[in-house]
Design a protein around this motif. Structure first.
Motif, short mmCIF file in Angstrom:
data_model
loop_
_atom_site.label_atom_id
_atom_site.label_comp_id
_atom_site.label_asym_id
_atom_site.label_seq_id
_atom_site.Cartn_x
_atom_site.Cartn_y
_atom_site.Cartn_z
N HIS A 71 2.61 71.00 29.45
CA HIS A 71 1.19 70.68 29.60
C HIS A 71 1.01 69.24 30.07
O HIS A 71 0.16 68.95 30.93
CB HIS A 71 0.47 70.89 28.27
N LEU A 72 1.82 68.32 29.53
CA LEU A 72 1.75 66.92 29.92
C LEU A 72 2.08 66.75 31.40
O LEU A 72 1.35 66.10 32.15
CB LEU A 72 2.71 66.09 29.06
N VAL A 73 3.20 67.34 31.83
CA VAL A 73 3.62 67.20 33.23
C VAL A 73 2.62 67.87 34.15
O VAL A 73 2.31 67.35 35.23
CB VAL A 73 5.03 67.80 33.42
N ASP A 74 2.07 69.02 33.75
CA ASP A 74 1.07 69.69 34.57
C ASP A 74 -0.15 68.79 34.73
O ASP A 74 -0.73 68.72 35.83
CB ASP A 74 0.67 71.01 33.92
N GLY A 75 -0.53 68.09 33.68
CA GLY A 75 -1.66 67.17 33.78
C GLY A 75 -1.38 66.03 34.75
O GLY A 75 -2.26 65.63 35.51
N LEU A 76 -0.15 65.52 34.73
CA LEU A 76 0.21 64.45 35.67
C LEU A 76 0.20 64.97 37.10
O LEU A 76 -0.21 64.27 38.03
CB LEU A 76 1.59 63.90 35.32
#
Length: 419
Positions: free
Chosen positions: A208-213
């Motif tokens: 989820h974090l990487v997708d947000g970035l």
């Protein structure tokens, strides 16, 4: 978007880690407000690097020193004449009507010394808020938050686990000093130990974090960074130009976006993914079949540099020349004295024609490392290692690792004998 965030919530349970210098700077500027000095402090960092956490810490410091904390342009202001700290998180995202709200707040604080503390991502355009505050303050300073040091990352990882078994040393290293990544890994272990189901591979919180970035980048930039991940953690413009229609200038624009988003970091030899986990997570968004096609399409070349950094701190780059230092680092067969001379009929004469990277991969494969182990050693994906090994097999005309090992031993023996 709102004109502020709740940064004056109850104090954090855990201490601020790895930001001692930054917290000291904030405290010094708050103390200056007690002497009548108004200042503007801007904190810059990619998402997940701890900007909001530092601003929350600043609020606690200000309250301890007797300053009023205002965390919104439209927050109520007390009639007291004490110094004030105004917190504006993600100031570059303030709405269009922020100008009038700022003017109203400044009017209420006219006779009071104020520390304006703003956070933003790197590369964000200056806003009218920045320009107005620069003209309204006596002193301006900027802080840039980098990755946490390894000791600070270990402490944060221990805090995250809160008495439970901590993250492994490898997990801490692969997080690359990125606070949000450490929090995501800790949350994943909490769910695992409590019996909650989590998705296989990378923790769902990390995905989820990487997708947000990635979503913070333009669609074209997202495509570029996904293709870049196929080639390994170290990013090569040559590889990308060979498989895309982008010019170097366009790629530079994409990498400016990636850097601002925190996906990659720039070092003296170029760009590399900010952490091992970021690289893996982005690469895993590309289907295996597409990875194979991208690698086949890439133009064979002699790489210019190899990324050797790991964990927190600044990565280093080592030229892809086969220097004595590189040779000493590479695994070698144990028995060197009994090596026969190179037999040109065995393909040994073709060894010098390999690129430096192919020679390194062949040497590691000859020493018994798997594709995954080789990839971890030199920051390439297993797919990329397999691709290069196929090229090596074709160039040396071998069909197995046993034959490859024999030729590598002969080639290195000849190099040793010629010194």
């Amino acid at each position: 978007m709102s004109l502020g965030t709740n940064l004056t919530a109850p104090p954090h349970r855990n201490p601020l880690r790895g930001r001692t210098v930054e917290a000291a700077t904030v405290e010094a500027l708050i103390r200056h407000t007690h002497r009548g000095t108004s200042s503007l402090l801007t904190v810059e960092a990619p998402p997940g690097m701890g900007k909001s956490r530092l601003l929350a810490e600043a609020g606690q410091i200000a309250q301890r020193l007797g300053a009023e904390v205002i965390d919104s342009l439209r927050a109520p202001v007390s009639p007291l004449r004490t110094p004030a700290l105004v917190l504006l998180d993600n100031a570059h995202r303030l709405p269009a009507d922020a100008g009038s709200a700022l003017a109203g707040l400044r009017a209420q604080l006219t006779d009071r010394p104020v520390l304006w503390l703003l956070s933003r991502t790197p590369g964000a355009d200056l806003t009218q808020t920045d320009i107005a505050l620069c003209g309204a303050t006596d002193f301006q300073e900027r802080l840039i938050l980098g990755p946490l040091s390894e000791p600070a990352a270990r402490l944060l990882a221990s805090d995250v686990r809160s008495g439970l078994p901590g993250l492994t040393a490898r997990q801490v290293e692969e997080a690359g000093g990125h606070p949000a990544t450490l929090l995501a890994l800790g949350a994943h272990q909490d769910r695992t130990e409590s019996g909650c189901a989590v998705s296989p591979g990378h923790p769902s919180a990390l995905k989820h974090l990487v997708d947000g970035l990635l979503q913070a980048c333009s669609p074209a930039c997202r495509r570029t960074v996904r293709v870049a991940a196929v080639f390994g953690r170290h990013i090569s413009f040559d590889d990308l130009i060979s498989v895309t229609d982008y010019s170097p200038v366009t790629l530079l624009k994409h990498f400016d976006e990636m850097t601002a988003a925190g996906l990659v970091r720039c070092h003296e030899a170029g760009y590399a993914f900010a952490s091992h986990l970021f690289w893996q997570a982005v690469r895993d968004t590309v289907p295996d079949q597409v990875q194979e096609i991208v690698l086949r399409q890439a133009t064979p070349r002699k790489p210019a540099a190899r990324y050797t950094g790991s964990g927190a701190g600044h990565p280093a780059a080592v030229p892809h020349q086969r220097s004595s230092a590189d040779t000493a680092r590479e695994p070698r067969p144990r028995s060197r004295a009994a090596r026969p001379a190179m037999d040109e009929s065995d393909g040994g004469e073709r060894w010098p024609a390999l690129t430096a990277q192919q020679q390194i991969i062949a040497t590691l494969a000859a020493d018994g490392l798997t594709n995954r182990q080789i990839g971890e050693r030199i920051f390439l994906s297993p797919h990329t290692v397999n691709y290069h090994l196929r090229k090596v097999y074709g160039a040396l005309q071998v069909a197995s690792r046993i034959e490859l090992s024999r030729i590598v031993h002969l080639a290195l023996g000849a190099v040793e004998a010629g010194r």
